[in-house]
Structure formats: C-alpha cells, structure tokens
Write a protein that holds these residues in place. Structure first.
Motif, PDB file in Angstrom:
ATOM      1  N   GLU A   1       4.545  19.923 -82.621  1.00  0.00           N
ATOM      2  CA  GLU A   1       6.094  19.918 -82.352  1.00  0.00           C
ATOM      3  C   GLU A   1       6.562  21.302 -82.275  1.00  0.00           C
ATOM      4  O   GLU A   1       7.281  21.449 -81.520  1.00  0.00           O
ATOM      5  CB  GLU A   1       6.595  19.219 -83.662  1.00  0.00           C
ATOM      6  CG  GLU A   1       6.588  17.769 -83.779  1.00  0.00           C
ATOM      7  CD  GLU A   1       6.961  17.165 -82.489  1.00  0.00           C
ATOM      8  OE1 GLU A   1       8.024  17.506 -82.108  1.00  0.00           O
ATOM      9  OE2 GLU A   1       6.219  16.129 -82.110  1.00  0.00           O
ATOM     10  N   GLU A   2       5.739  22.280 -82.877  1.00  0.00           N
ATOM     11  CA  GLU A   2       6.195  23.509 -82.810  1.00  0.00           C
ATOM     12  C   GLU A   2       5.996  23.980 -81.411  1.00  0.00           C
ATOM     13  O   GLU A   2       6.637  24.828 -80.677  1.00  0.00           O
ATOM     14  CB  GLU A   2       5.381  24.420 -83.709  1.00  0.00           C
ATOM     15  CG  GLU A   2       5.773  26.065 -83.598  1.00  0.00           C
ATOM     16  CD  GLU A   2       4.967  26.801 -84.809  1.00  0.00           C
ATOM     17  OE1 GLU A   2       5.232  27.907 -84.686  1.00  0.00           O
ATOM     18  OE2 GLU A   2       4.217  26.208 -85.428  1.00  0.00           O
ATOM     19  N   GLN A   3       4.788  23.653 -80.805  1.00  0.00           N
ATOM     20  CA  GLN A   3       4.306  24.072 -79.506  1.00  0.00           C
ATOM     21  C   GLN A   3       5.354  23.671 -78.473  1.00  0.00           C
ATOM     22  O   GLN A   3       5.771  24.025 -77.566  1.00  0.00           O
ATOM     23  CB  GLN A   3       3.043  23.611 -79.011  1.00  0.00           C
ATOM     24  CG  GLN A   3       1.790  24.544 -79.944  1.00  0.00           C
ATOM     25  CD  GLN A   3       0.598  23.906 -79.408  1.00  0.00           C
ATOM     26  OE1 GLN A   3       0.361  22.746 -79.545  1.00  0.00           O
ATOM     27  NE2 GLN A   3      -0.506  24.667 -79.454  1.00  0.00           N
ATOM     28  N   LYS A   4       5.557  22.214 -78.547  1.00  0.00           N
ATOM     29  CA  LYS A   4       6.581  21.474 -77.847  1.00  0.00           C
ATOM     30  C   LYS A   4       8.123  22.249 -77.698  1.00  0.00           C
ATOM     31  O   LYS A   4       8.680  22.591 -76.573  1.00  0.00           O
ATOM     32  CB  LYS A   4       7.199  20.125 -77.985  1.00  0.00           C
ATOM     33  CG  LYS A   4       5.648  19.298 -77.931  1.00  0.00           C
ATOM     34  CD  LYS A   4       5.851  17.851 -78.551  1.00  0.00           C
ATOM     35  CE  LYS A   4       4.756  16.901 -78.409  1.00  0.00           C
ATOM     36  NZ  LYS A   4       5.166  15.506 -78.915  1.00  0.00           N
ATOM     37  N   GLU A   5       8.674  22.795 -78.927  1.00  0.00           N
ATOM     38  CA  GLU A   5       9.772  23.602 -78.833  1.00  0.00           C
ATOM     39  C   GLU A   5       9.636  24.718 -78.272  1.00  0.00           C
ATOM     40  O   GLU A   5      10.454  25.262 -77.588  1.00  0.00           O
ATOM     41  CB  GLU A   5      10.119  23.426 -80.283  1.00  0.00           C
ATOM     42  CG  GLU A   5      10.693  22.301 -81.153  1.00  0.00           C
ATOM     43  CD  GLU A   5      11.828  21.655 -80.319  1.00  0.00           C
ATOM     44  OE1 GLU A   5      12.866  22.009 -79.957  1.00  0.00           O
ATOM     45  OE2 GLU A   5      11.749  20.199 -80.097  1.00  0.00           O
ATOM     46  N   SER A   6       8.502  25.599 -78.428  1.00  0.00           N
ATOM     47  CA  SER A   6       8.242  26.693 -77.876  1.00  0.00           C
ATOM     48  C   SER A   6       8.187  26.786 -76.257  1.00  0.00           C
ATOM     49  O   SER A   6       8.968  27.458 -75.697  1.00  0.00           O
ATOM     50  CB  SER A   6       6.993  27.414 -78.323  1.00  0.00           C
ATOM     51  OG  SER A   6       6.644  28.794 -77.669  1.00  0.00           O
ATOM     52  N   LEU A   7       7.644  25.716 -75.843  1.00  0.00           N
ATOM     53  CA  LEU A   7       7.442  25.475 -74.355  1.00  0.00           C
ATOM     54  C   LEU A   7       8.840  25.132 -73.800  1.00  0.00           C
ATOM     55  O   LEU A   7       9.046  25.627 -72.806  1.00  0.00           O
ATOM     56  CB  LEU A   7       6.260  24.254 -74.102  1.00  0.00           C
ATOM     57  CG  LEU A   7       4.853  24.892 -74.257  1.00  0.00           C
ATOM     58  CD1 LEU A   7       3.747  23.646 -73.757  1.00  0.00           C
ATOM     59  CD2 LEU A   7       4.349  26.170 -73.490  1.00  0.00           C
TER      60      LEU A   7
ATOM     61  N   LYS B   1      -7.965  17.123 -75.061  1.00  0.00           N
ATOM     62  CA  LYS B   1      -6.619  17.136 -75.383  1.00  0.00           C
ATOM     63  C   LYS B   1      -5.633  17.646 -74.166  1.00  0.00           C
ATOM     64  O   LYS B   1      -5.909  18.430 -73.534  1.00  0.00           O
ATOM     65  CB  LYS B   1      -6.413  18.158 -76.569  1.00  0.00           C
ATOM     66  CG  LYS B   1      -6.905  17.990 -77.832  1.00  0.00           C
ATOM     67  CD  LYS B   1      -6.622  19.010 -78.880  1.00  0.00           C
ATOM     68  CE  LYS B   1      -7.226  18.708 -80.229  1.00  0.00           C
ATOM     69  NZ  LYS B   1      -7.076  19.659 -81.249  1.00  0.00           N
ATOM     70  N   ALA B   2      -4.333  16.925 -74.161  1.00  0.00           N
ATOM     71  CA  ALA B   2      -3.563  17.257 -72.997  1.00  0.00           C
ATOM     72  C   ALA B   2      -2.572  18.297 -73.617  1.00  0.00           C
ATOM     73  O   ALA B   2      -1.664  17.921 -74.569  1.00  0.00           O
ATOM     74  CB  ALA B   2      -2.966  15.898 -72.868  1.00  0.00           C
ATOM     75  N   ILE B   3      -2.788  19.163 -72.852  1.00  0.00           N
ATOM     76  CA  ILE B   3      -1.573  20.396 -73.448  1.00  0.00           C
ATOM     77  C   ILE B   3      -0.919  21.028 -72.419  1.00  0.00           C
ATOM     78  O   ILE B   3       0.093  21.478 -72.468  1.00  0.00           O
ATOM     79  CB  ILE B   3      -2.376  21.689 -74.353  1.00  0.00           C
ATOM     80  CG1 ILE B   3      -3.535  22.144 -73.487  1.00  0.00           C
ATOM     81  CG2 ILE B   3      -2.792  20.921 -75.484  1.00  0.00           C
ATOM     82  CD1 ILE B   3      -4.193  23.580 -74.433  1.00  0.00           C
ATOM     83  N   SER B   4      -1.321  21.015 -71.094  1.00  0.00           N
ATOM     84  CA  SER B   4      -0.573  21.367 -69.810  1.00  0.00           C
ATOM     85  C   SER B   4       0.522  20.781 -69.790  1.00  0.00           C
ATOM     86  O   SER B   4       0.723  19.638 -69.950  1.00  0.00           O
ATOM     87  CB  SER B   4      -1.364  21.154 -68.748  1.00  0.00           C
ATOM     88  OG  SER B   4      -2.577  22.015 -68.667  1.00  0.00           O
ATOM     89  N   SER B   5       1.605  21.837 -69.608  1.00  0.00           N
ATOM     90  CA  SER B   5       2.962  21.113 -69.454  1.00  0.00           C
ATOM     91  C   SER B   5       3.675  21.765 -68.211  1.00  0.00           C
ATOM     92  O   SER B   5       3.325  22.683 -67.541  1.00  0.00           O
ATOM     93  CB  SER B   5       3.734  21.470 -70.470  1.00  0.00           C
ATOM     94  OG  SER B   5       3.149  20.891 -71.822  1.00  0.00           O
TER      95      SER B   5
END
Length: 287
Positions: free
Chosen positions: A39-45, A81-85
């Motif tokens: 969630e933290e990474q999502k908000e940061s991106l 893991k899927a992390i590319s956005s």
C-alpha cells in the motif's frame, strides 16, 4: 412491488450515470499498478505519477505478465511479483505516443513506443515506473490492458503477443548492437513493411539488411533469422499498417522538434562539451 423496485433502480441510474471509459478525454489519466505492490508503494507511485485522487486504477497480476511474456523471455526476468506500474494520459488527437521511464533497466523508451505502435496504441503520453530497478518487460502488459479500457476497444490476443515479442526481441538485439540502433532498426523495417509489404523471405531479408546497412550495424545469422521469423508473423497479423506508419512518423517528428527546441539544443551543447572534455582528458594522459 417488483415493478416499483425496477423503477427505483432506473431512477437511481438516471440520477447517477455510470462513467464510461470511452468518454475519457484529452488529459484524462488511467493508472496500472502491479498487484504485489505494498500500500505504501502504491501511494508513493501514485504521487510520483501526479495521479488525481479519483484516478481509475487497473491492477496487473504476475500471472498476466507470464501469459504474454512467458514464450519470449526467461521466467527469471519476469519474476514472481507484479510491481511495474504506469500512467497513461490521453494526448490530443494526432499527437502520437511519448514514453518516459524510471527504474527501468532493460527496455528503453523507444522500445516501448515501437511495441505500443504495433499493438495499435496511439495518441498517449505514458509514464512507466517501479519502486525498484526492474527489466521493464512486464510493464507493457499493463499499458495495453489500460489502453483497451481507456479507448473502449479490444486488441486481438495475437497482436498483444506480437507487441510483447517485439519488445523482447528488440531488447535482446540491443544487447549486441546497442539499444538505440535496435529500436531504430525495428522501426525502419516496420516503416518499410507499411510502405511495401514483402512477398517472401528474400524480400523481407533485403529490407532488414538495408535497415542494418543504413544504421551501420552487423547482424549475426541467428539475429537475422529471428527477425525474419518475427516480421513474418507481424506482417500476417490484422494490423493497421497505415496507423503504424503514421505513429512512427509522429514519433520521428517529436524527436526532430525536440532537437530543434531550446531544450534540445541545450542538450546537444552539453553533449558537445562533454566530448570536448573527454578528448582533452585523453590528450592529457598521453602528453
């Protein structure tokens, strides 16, 4: 009672119309986020992308990434893991495609542009990122998925596969002849196919050889055979080659305009000064 309930539902729908992605207008954004981000990474991106608070988010899974890339690249490169956005912003009609990246270490901006043009994407500003350094191969899956939603159109599965294969083949080619040359060669061949569709392998090979000659690069027999196989597959797909040619021309126009702009001239001047410094430094070593 049932009729009353139906009337109530209809009334609510008319009061609160459902938003259609086909209604997306110039400047609207749609975001893809990897399913395995915290969630933290999502908000940061989202902050990094400059996404509005009500932005539509499309989630991309690792399973989807493997679905489109598994045939063309090692599983280790795709990962687990899927992390590319990415953020896709609708550009003005006729503007073409632009791509900017951050933390992408294998696929270049030009490679994305080429592959997206093949997939039928047009007139979009795209930003690709990840919380850590990644190859970037998986990002294309999300971008195409989001574009289908934003443009309210379905891209054929075989075209999606071809776009992903093109991205991987270009990146592999870049390892031997350089990223810029690889992307330019693929674009040149596609442009020629759009003008004069080759009738056989000999004509296709001739087009590839001429593109390589123009760029002053040498292809191995294995690379040539891979490219012939790929472009044979590409030319037989239901691809709008007029649109491909148009988008490639727009991409070239963007580069030309940038180099002629004040910012572009500043970049070239810095590049020139760097080489002057480098030459002087080399001279000083031997003096």
């Amino acid at each position: 009672m049932k009729k009353l309930f139906i009337l109530l539902i209809v009334s609510l729908i008319s009061l609160y119309p459902i938003h259609s992605f086909a209604d997306m207008a110039e400047g609207d954004m749609i975001v893809t986020l990897g399913a395995n981000l915290t969630e933290e990474q999502k908000e940061s991106l989202l902050t990094e992308m400059g996404a509005p608070s009500d932005v539509q988010i499309v989630t991309v899974t690792n399973q989807e990434e493997h679905q489109y890339l598994g045939k063309y690249v090692a599983n280790s490169l795709i990962g687990t893991k899927a992390i590319s956005s990415s953020a896709i912003t609708i550009a003005p009609k006729g503007a073409g495609i632009t791509v900017k990246t951050k933390n992408i270490n294998w696929v270049t901006d030009e490679m994305y542009v080429n592959a997206l043009i093949t997939a039928g994407v047009k007139d979009a500003n795209i930003y690709i990122t990840a919380p850590i350094s990644v190859s970037g191969t998986a990002a294309l899956t999300g971008i195409i998925k989001a574009y289908e939603i934003s443009a309210d159109k379905t891209i054929p599965e075989e075209v999606k596969q071809a776009a992903n294969q093109e991205m991987v083949e270009t990146a592999k080619l870049g390892d031997s002849i350089g990223d810029k040359n690889a992307a330019a060669l693929i674009a040149k061949v596609k442009e020629e196919i759009a003008k004069n569709k080759p009738k056989n392998d000999a004509e296709l090979k001739s087009i590839i050889e001429q593109a390589a000659k123009d760029l002053n690069v040498t292809l191995s027999d294995a690379e040539m055979n891979r490219l012939i196989d790929f472009f044979n597959k590409l030319k037989d797909l239901n691809i709008d080659w007029n649109q491909v040619s148009d988008q490639l021309n727009k991409a070239k126009d963007r580069i030309s305009k940038y180099l002629q702009s004040e910012e572009g001239q500043g970049f070239l001047e810095k590049l020139k000064q760097f080489f002057i410094w480098l030459i002087d430094a080399i001279k000083s070593i031997f003096s």
